[in-house]
Design an enzyme around this catalytic site. Structure first.
Site, mmCIF file in Angstrom:
data_model
loop_
_atom_site.group_PDB
_atom_site.id
_atom_site.type_symbol
_atom_site.label_atom_id
_atom_site.label_comp_id
_atom_site.label_asym_id
_atom_site.label_seq_id
_atom_site.Cartn_x
_atom_site.Cartn_y
_atom_site.Cartn_z
ATOM 1 C CE1 TYR A 140 -3.208 2.992 0.989
ATOM 2 C CE2 TYR A 140 -4.066 1.581 3.098
ATOM 3 C CZ TYR A 140 -4.358 2.915 2.333
ATOM 4 O OH TYR A 140 -5.263 4.202 2.980
ATOM 5 C CE LYS A 156 -6.129 2.848 -1.771
ATOM 6 N NZ LYS A 156 -6.926 3.024 -0.657
#
Lengths: 308, 308, 308, 308
Positions: free
Chosen positions: A136, A164
């Site tokens: 992330y 992400k």
């Protein structure tokens, strides 16, 4: 220990009761609201979920509730956001135990890691837990960007299964897609406002905070994209861009940026009848009534039914 | 629930065993080494203590060990560094239970709080624990500065009893001293390199990471300052500034900034015979042998005995 | 081609007529006002002089007027602020022709130079002009910091004779003093608010913008410092710090930071009867009457006579 | 005083002779090389043209030469990059006199303007010159971003006829397109690497520095975009993205970022036989031979003929 993620995976807000506890009933309703819209997964305890402000006990409760509702229909991803490897491993073990299908970690922050130390962090995390790991990148929160060469390395050897990107950098996102095209990495954009472009570039899906408010919109956008209908995707995106103005209604002279943005998501969910209270976690201050009225107006302009 | 802090309060490194656990024996030796030099308090689980990289269990163990050695001779302050209020409260309760005389918290980070939300954070923390609260400004780590007007407010109403400034901003530090001169706030600099100036401006004390390596130097500096002998303080400061070059010996193309700086403190402590291993917490990478040799040379130039 | 600078050298504002031209009469009065207070030099076309907003013709006129008033009593330094070497050389030749005793240049900006390119810039400039060169570090304006190792190199070989530090970094300033102690470099602080500390650390002088408003204060401060009376210097500094609040009276929702700060200097000079109009250069917007009233109040609190 | 810009408008490098003067012959050859590829305009004295490092005389010479070659076939836009309004007006009058069809200005920089001061800057500039004005946003160089609300205001009232966005912010670029859709503003991306996306979003054209090296590539890309063939545009873009790696071959431990990037454009033009020398303006240092060899390899990989 594998998982094939794709599509729209909203990063859920964390509904709270008026006294600040996790509002399990509202959270269940929120999960149902999203699943009904056709989302492909649920990401709890992300930045939109106020992960930074929830206690460990609250985080675990959130994962449990979401996993209970999802019941295997869609994967529940859990953010295990913390500053260093040992701490993230503790969070990740808790999340896996509470039912998470995968855990989502940023690079170490507060400290300033070298790219090789970032690689080491993810490898140690992967070795410590029984669920897949997702990387992330959210430098606006961590101030510790995930370097491309570190990501490429942990994608290539299977340390992480997905990524992400909440960097806001479309050019960098394109570089990620190119650099990892020959790996198994599933690449997601965290953008609310250029989701269509990300999908056109080849992203496997999107994790947009605004899907908390209008999941149908993002599902439509993703389906148009999957069908190659970029004009329709772009038109839907434009509507969602106008709706995204809700994050800017708060007076930043009175409350903080996070309170204004996440408070807007929660106020919209409250107005739509999905959650019982728009309050954010301590110490964030609430939106004013006039600001909530502005959010109501933007929901109506976007064609969304308002229940309150 | 009050405490009158002053003088030199080193922010201890956290000695680790070769397999990464807290090395209680080395930590006891470190506490003894510092107390023998005449320090006025021990600050554990600060940034120099790799607080971001220690698990909760490790943090609690560190507080216990330090509190055991200090045994009430000097106060043990414990960093309760975490992102949001609920999390910090959990850390703070643990620290108090483990024997901390006071807890040290930054503003919320990862999120972007408004000054009034920072005030609220500290008030909620104060109400939740039975030990005094100290405010900590370290924007290079948190990227969430403690605004002067928030600090002034929580100093004035007694929410916090002390303040550690690691902003590196001497001008801002002077503004803090002026703005809180008529309150009970005890103001500490976190600077290694302009400690003398901070004391001259009226700071109540210093929390310099380099005191891990040369506590005698900082104690001498503080005593010269207390005696108004600014020339002596400045000369001692100049010697310590040269020694501080140890934090820059690491090749930042190979390891990160934190690994280089905290690794240097630990390597110096190891060379001086105070701790058993120079290793840092995961995922930080170790210094190279040539870098440790450079640190040895700087210790010798500073006139410090080297045991290994 | 040498010059021994020291003491207080105010960076003059550039008085403008109501239609935006250089107000030579006001500038002469300003020079006189400063010389009468006992300043040791005049620095025109610096950042406080709105150098970025003056045309080349205006800059040259300013140098001429100041050189005319100074008439050799004190040196007139001229800022030759521009982005690249060729441009700075053109400005510097003009300034020398207009009577400047030395020219003041930042590193190249807009571009991103390497430290060796910064060194090269100053060497080429020195070779191109017949007056001494002074290096100027003001990263808040240029976003192109002057690296210590570049400064050390150009100090050591005599490329530059002096240095003005407007970085706001006291620790870095101390490093400059240490690194250049065995050279001929004259080191000046550009700080208004820690001038006393800079002098105590060994600075040769100060170039504080606020000396436009209260030159007597800075001359007193410098004389106390020269006499080793640090308590008196610090007391004077504290008074000047309170006066410096004038730069913050403007509403930054309405006008920019530069307009607010430089407009405050000019408004104060106007109120003191030194210049005829408080206006800044285009496109800066003027202060509001209520803001000017706040400045008047701060002048009175600082014990300065107000003429209007 | 109007102009309808569209398509590919390369921001030309400024060829220099070995002794640093403008190499008019190479510049003519470069203009011809670009026109032959089918570009729609020539933008001289932009950031890629080392505008920050050219003297006024050099800038004027460059405009003259380019205007001479273009001879009205395509418009010649001239960058009038300087810090403040009076200075930009002087540059703009010179440029118009030298034959520029329009002038390109950033917001004021070095100073920190308010959005209303940015608006005022462009209005004063427009009133001062007889050619159309184009707004240029390049915060990486100016550190003074062009606020959307200022741009919207000067687009709406016709102060500026076009806008070049070199912010790198695709999301912000999309907001510009939306906010100015009902105005006459022609919107250009300055991106080399997401040009296809910008065109798909509705940009009127592109001003990519890499078009100095491969104008045919960008013309093909723009033609595919105009034909709605996004797959072809994207494939061309991917090839150009690989070629863009030339800007990263330089060792930034030895030369600066600008020298590395602009030096790479010039080295590639030199290798392609378009210009006589790859040198950059003072004080930038040259690429090493090994770095030039890497650029040759990347040109060959991109399928571009190399003449040297």
């Amino acid at each position: 220990m594998t998982i094939e993620l794709s599509g729209v995976i909203p990063p859920l807000t964390t509904p709270l009761t008026v006294d600040g506890g996790v509002d399990a009933e509202s959270l269940e309703r929120l999960c149902g609201f999203l699943l009904e819209a056709g989302v492909d997964g649920l990401f709890v305890c992300g930045s939109s979920g106020e992960v930074a402000l929830l206690s460990d006990a609250q985080r675990n409760r959130v994962v449990e509730v979401a996993a209970g509702v999802a019941a295997g229909q869609v994967p529940v991803l859990a953010g295990v956001v913390d500053m260093g490897t040992a701490r993230v491993v503790d969070r990740a073990r808790d999340a896996a135990k509470a039912g998470a299908a995968a855990v989502v970690s940023t690079p170490p922050f507060y400290v300033k890691p070298h790219p090789d130390e970032v690689v080491r962090h993810f490898r140690l995390l992967k070795d410590a837990v029984d669920v897949p790991v997702i990387a992330y990148d959210i430098p606006s929160a961590t101030h510790s960007p995930l370097p491309l060469r570190a990501l490429e390395e942990i994608a290539r050897d299977g340390t992480v299964v997905a990524f992400k990107d909440s960097s806001g950098d479309v050019d960098g996102f394109r570089s990620v897609l190119t650099a990892t095209a020959d790996t198994q990495l599933r690449v997601f954009t965290g953008s609310e406002t250029v989701t269509d472009l990300a999908l056109q570039l080849g992203a496997h899906g999107a994790v947009p905070g605004l899907a908390n408010v209008d999941p149908d919109g993002y599902v439509r956008l993703a389906r148009s994209a999957a069908a190659g209908d970029w004009a329709a995707a772009s038109a839907e995106q434009d509507r969602l861009r106008r709706l995204f103005a809700i994050v800017d209604v708060a007076d930043r002279g009175r409350i903080g940026f996070t309170a204004g943005a996440l408070g807007a998501f929660k106020a919209a969910q409250y107005l739509r009848g999905v959650i019982e209270s728009p309050r954010c976690a301590e110490p964030l201050l609430p939106l004013a009534d006039t600001e909530i009225a502005s959010i109501r107006a933007l929901l109506e302009e976007a064609g969304l039914p308002v229940a309150r």
